[in-house]
Write an enzyme that holds these catalytic residues in place. Structure first.
Site, short mmCIF file in Angstrom:
data_model
loop_
_atom_site.label_atom_id
_atom_site.label_comp_id
_atom_site.label_asym_id
_atom_site.label_seq_id
_atom_site.Cartn_x
_atom_site.Cartn_y
_atom_site.Cartn_z
N HIS A 168 31.97 -32.24 50.91
CA HIS A 168 32.18 -30.90 51.47
C HIS A 168 30.98 -30.55 52.35
CE1 HIS A 168 33.87 -26.73 51.05
NE2 HIS A 168 32.61 -26.35 51.10
N ASP B 131 29.30 -27.59 54.67
CA ASP B 131 29.31 -26.15 54.92
C ASP B 131 28.68 -25.83 56.27
OD1 ASP B 131 30.46 -24.95 52.53
OD2 ASP B 131 28.76 -25.85 51.48
N ASP C 226 35.55 -22.70 45.56
CA ASP C 226 34.25 -22.97 46.16
C ASP C 226 33.26 -21.85 45.85
OD1 ASP C 226 32.11 -23.77 47.70
OD2 ASP C 226 33.12 -23.50 49.63
C1 DX5 Z 1 28.99 -21.11 50.02
C2 DX5 Z 1 29.48 -22.49 50.39
C3 DX5 Z 1 29.61 -23.35 49.21
C4 DX5 Z 1 28.29 -23.65 48.56
C5 DX5 Z 1 28.51 -23.85 47.09
O1 DX5 Z 1 28.85 -20.37 51.15
O2 DX5 Z 1 30.73 -22.42 51.01
O3 DX5 Z 1 30.32 -24.55 49.49
O4 DX5 Z 1 27.69 -24.80 49.10
O5 DX5 Z 1 27.28 -23.88 46.45
P1 DX5 Z 1 27.19 -23.77 44.85
O6 DX5 Z 1 28.12 -24.81 44.29
O7 DX5 Z 1 25.77 -24.03 44.57
O8 DX5 Z 1 27.64 -22.38 44.52
ZN ZN Z 2 31.87 -24.35 51.13
#
Ligand code: DX5
Ligand code: ZN
Length: 225
Positions: free
Chosen positions: A35, A37, A177
């Site tokens: 994934h 971001d 997510d």
């Molecule tokens: C948040 C992102 C996520 C994030 C998740 O804005 O879209 O994908 O990386 O991070 P964790 O798993 O640490 O909450």
């Molecule tokens: Zn994300």
């Protein structure tokens, strides 16, 4: 028991000085997607990753790259992210004015189309779009940072979306997510999620990527047992 729920480690919490190694560790530990971001400093306050990172990750793994576009006017950039090697192209309903059109363009290129909804957006906003979508990302935090706390109100939203998808006889996958941990992974799956994203629960200083992935998989398998 092997879990049927897919895991999509988010590289947002990875050590970027050794990104290739971290991605290979995640793949070896049984990641289903990587994934990525993408944040533009406008749709969310932070600027994160762009197409050079997608290209770099593409070179080190054969796993599907799940591109989460937290950007304004995503229609201007989806082509670049597909060309860079993205496989699942996810845009936010709050940012995309013409989501049917975007989803058709993505599918037309042989890629998978995803739509994301923020915690404050009703799942019903997606109802007429579902046949055009391969995946919905239900945000369980406000997008912008890794390491935030899971919003519990996500679970009824996932259940409602699961009813909508199953009721329509569709195969659209539900990805959760934000804030996913060993403690809540199995309740997300029980609510109807097929895919779980995890950044800080996979890439952290407490344990190796392999150990963290194994713990998430164990928690999911225990929840299914
Ligand atoms: C948040 C992102 C996520 C994030 C998740 O804005 O879209 O994908 O990386 O991070 P964790 O798993 O640490 O909450
Ligand atoms: Zn994300």
């Amino acid at each position: 028991m092997i879990s049927v729920v897919k895991l999509a480690p988010s590289i947002l919490s990875a050590d970027f000085a050794r990104l290739g190694e971290q991605v290979r560790e995640a793949e070896a530990a049984g990641a289903d997607y990587i994934h990525i971001d993408v944040m533009d400093g406008r749709f969310v306050p932070v600027i994160s990753l762009g197409t050079p990172i997608v290209e770099a990750v593409r070179r080190v793994t054969g796993l599907p790259l799940d591109i989460h576009l937290m950007i304004e006017a995503p229609e201007r950039h989806i082509g670049a992210f597909m060309d860079a090697g993205g496989d699942i192209i996810n845009v936010h309903v709050e940012a995309a004015r013409h989501l049917h059109h975007i989803a058709r363009e993505v599918r037309g290129k042989g890629k998978l189309a995803g739509a994301c909804i923020n915690p404050g957006t009703p799942v019903s906003a997606l109802e007429s779009l579902l046949p055009e979508l391969d995946q919905v990302i239900v945000m369980s935090v406000n997008p912008g940072w890794s390491g935030q706390k899971f919003i519990e109100g996500t679970l009824p939203r996932v259940r409602r979306l699961r009813e909508m998808i199953d009721g329509a006889g569709l195969a659209t996958e539900i990805e959760v997510d934000g804030g996913v941990t060993v403690q809540n992974a199995s309740v997300c799956a029980a609510a109807g999620a097929n895919v779980l994203v995890a950044a800080s629960a996979v890439f952290n200083d407490s344990a190796s990527v392999a150990e963290n992935m194994a713990q998430l998989k164990e928690a999911l398998a225990a929840g299914e047992g």
